[in-house]
Design a protein around this motif. Sequence first.
Motif, PDB file in Angstrom:
ATOM      1  N   ARG A   2       0.876  -1.232  -0.275  1.00 36.72           N
ATOM      2  CA  ARG A   2      -0.030  -0.107  -0.104  1.00 36.72           C
ATOM      3  C   ARG A   2       1.075   1.391   0.470  1.00 36.72           C
ATOM      4  O   ARG A   2       2.036   1.479   1.162  1.00 36.72           O
ATOM      5  CB  ARG A   2      -1.018   0.348   0.948  1.00 36.72           C
ATOM      6  CG  ARG A   2      -1.732   1.015   1.477  1.00 36.72           C
ATOM      7  CD  ARG A   2      -2.436   0.819   2.594  1.00 36.72           C
ATOM      8  NE  ARG A   2      -3.460   0.272   3.095  1.00 36.72           N
ATOM      9  CZ  ARG A   2      -4.393  -0.570   2.535  1.00 36.72           C
ATOM     10  NH1 ARG A   2      -5.657   0.737   1.628  1.00 36.72           N
ATOM     11  NH2 ARG A   2      -5.021  -0.995   2.222  1.00 36.72           N
ATOM     12  N   GLN A   3       0.624   2.150  -0.874  1.00 41.19           N
ATOM     13  CA  GLN A   3       1.010   3.590  -1.418  1.00 41.19           C
ATOM     14  C   GLN A   3       0.869   4.317   0.152  1.00 41.19           C
ATOM     15  O   GLN A   3      -0.535   4.131   0.715  1.00 41.19           O
ATOM     16  CB  GLN A   3       0.807   4.179  -2.560  1.00 41.19           C
ATOM     17  CG  GLN A   3       1.269   3.703  -3.785  1.00 41.19           C
ATOM     18  CD  GLN A   3       1.084   4.325  -4.351  1.00 41.19           C
ATOM     19  OE1 GLN A   3       0.848   4.906  -4.139  1.00 41.19           O
ATOM     20  NE2 GLN A   3       1.910   3.543  -5.877  1.00 41.19           N
ATOM     21  N   ARG A  46      -1.243  -1.317   7.497  1.00 35.17           N
ATOM     22  CA  ARG A  46      -0.140  -2.384   6.574  1.00 35.17           C
ATOM     23  C   ARG A  46      -0.562  -4.033   7.392  1.00 35.17           C
ATOM     24  O   ARG A  46      -0.434  -3.369   8.585  1.00 35.17           O
ATOM     25  CB  ARG A  46       0.548  -2.429   6.938  1.00 35.17           C
ATOM     26  CG  ARG A  46       1.610  -1.333   6.189  1.00 35.17           C
ATOM     27  CD  ARG A  46       3.056  -1.114   5.431  1.00 35.17           C
ATOM     28  NE  ARG A  46       3.365  -0.507   4.203  1.00 35.17           N
ATOM     29  CZ  ARG A  46       3.541   0.704   5.007  1.00 35.17           C
ATOM     30  NH1 ARG A  46       4.638   0.809   5.485  1.00 35.17           N
ATOM     31  NH2 ARG A  46       4.125   1.353   2.996  1.00 35.17           N
ATOM     32  N   GLU A  52       2.165 -10.443  -0.095  1.00 35.41           N
ATOM     33  CA  GLU A  52       1.475  -8.825  -1.062  1.00 35.41           C
ATOM     34  C   GLU A  52       1.226  -9.461  -2.294  1.00 35.41           C
ATOM     35  O   GLU A  52       1.478  -9.252  -3.408  1.00 35.41           O
ATOM     36  CB  GLU A  52       2.842  -8.436  -1.724  1.00 35.41           C
ATOM     37  CG  GLU A  52       3.604  -7.738  -0.025  1.00 35.41           C
ATOM     38  CD  GLU A  52       2.770  -6.586   0.276  1.00 35.41           C
ATOM     39  OE1 GLU A  52       1.342  -5.851  -0.309  1.00 35.41           O
ATOM     40  OE2 GLU A  52       2.371  -6.331   1.889  1.00 35.41           O
ATOM     41  N   ARG A  55      -4.381  -6.449  -5.884  1.00 30.25           N
ATOM     42  CA  ARG A  55      -4.880  -5.193  -6.247  1.00 30.25           C
ATOM     43  C   ARG A  55      -4.608  -4.275  -4.310  1.00 30.25           C
ATOM     44  O   ARG A  55      -5.083  -4.551  -3.494  1.00 30.25           O
ATOM     45  CB  ARG A  55      -6.386  -5.154  -6.127  1.00 30.25           C
ATOM     46  CG  ARG A  55      -6.593  -3.902  -6.538  1.00 30.25           C
ATOM     47  CD  ARG A  55      -7.707  -3.769  -7.218  1.00 30.25           C
ATOM     48  NE  ARG A  55      -8.173  -1.720  -7.807  1.00 30.25           N
ATOM     49  CZ  ARG A  55      -8.984  -1.038  -7.458  1.00 30.25           C
ATOM     50  NH1 ARG A  55      -9.850  -1.894  -5.659  1.00 30.25           N
ATOM     51  NH2 ARG A  55      -8.763  -0.371  -8.220  1.00 30.25           N
ATOM     52  N   GLU A  56      -3.849  -3.555  -4.853  1.00 33.61           N
ATOM     53  CA  GLU A  56      -3.064  -2.265  -4.132  1.00 33.61           C
ATOM     54  C   GLU A  56      -4.709  -1.626  -3.737  1.00 33.61           C
ATOM     55  O   GLU A  56      -5.396  -1.581  -4.444  1.00 33.61           O
ATOM     56  CB  GLU A  56      -2.481  -1.382  -4.845  1.00 33.61           C
ATOM     57  CG  GLU A  56      -1.060  -2.232  -5.406  1.00 33.61           C
ATOM     58  CD  GLU A  56       0.083  -1.528  -5.253  1.00 33.61           C
ATOM     59  OE1 GLU A  56      -0.346  -0.266  -5.018  1.00 33.61           O
ATOM     60  OE2 GLU A  56       0.918  -1.578  -5.754  1.00 33.61           O
TER      61      GLU A  56
END
Length: 80
Positions: A2-3, A46, A52, A55-56
């Motif tokens: 995740r950004q 997180r 990982e 989809r993000e």
Amino acid sequence: MRQERTVQASVFDLFAEHEIGRELKAMSQWLDEHRDLLGLVTRDLRRHGLKETGREGLPAEAVLRCALLKQHRQLSYQEL
């Protein structure tokens, strides 16, 4: 992964003169001045030990702004 933040175009250029637009702009400026909150939100989002894949999710900043907007405007998830 995740950004934390994604830079987006500002909607305030179009809606800055509207009462809600001014209110949201003030909230946005406050959030911009308190970047330390992003780290807290990022850590909460997180999940350690997960693969990982898939989809993000939304960037942490978008999650924070959506949560504040939902609470401040008393919106349902559908309205949000």
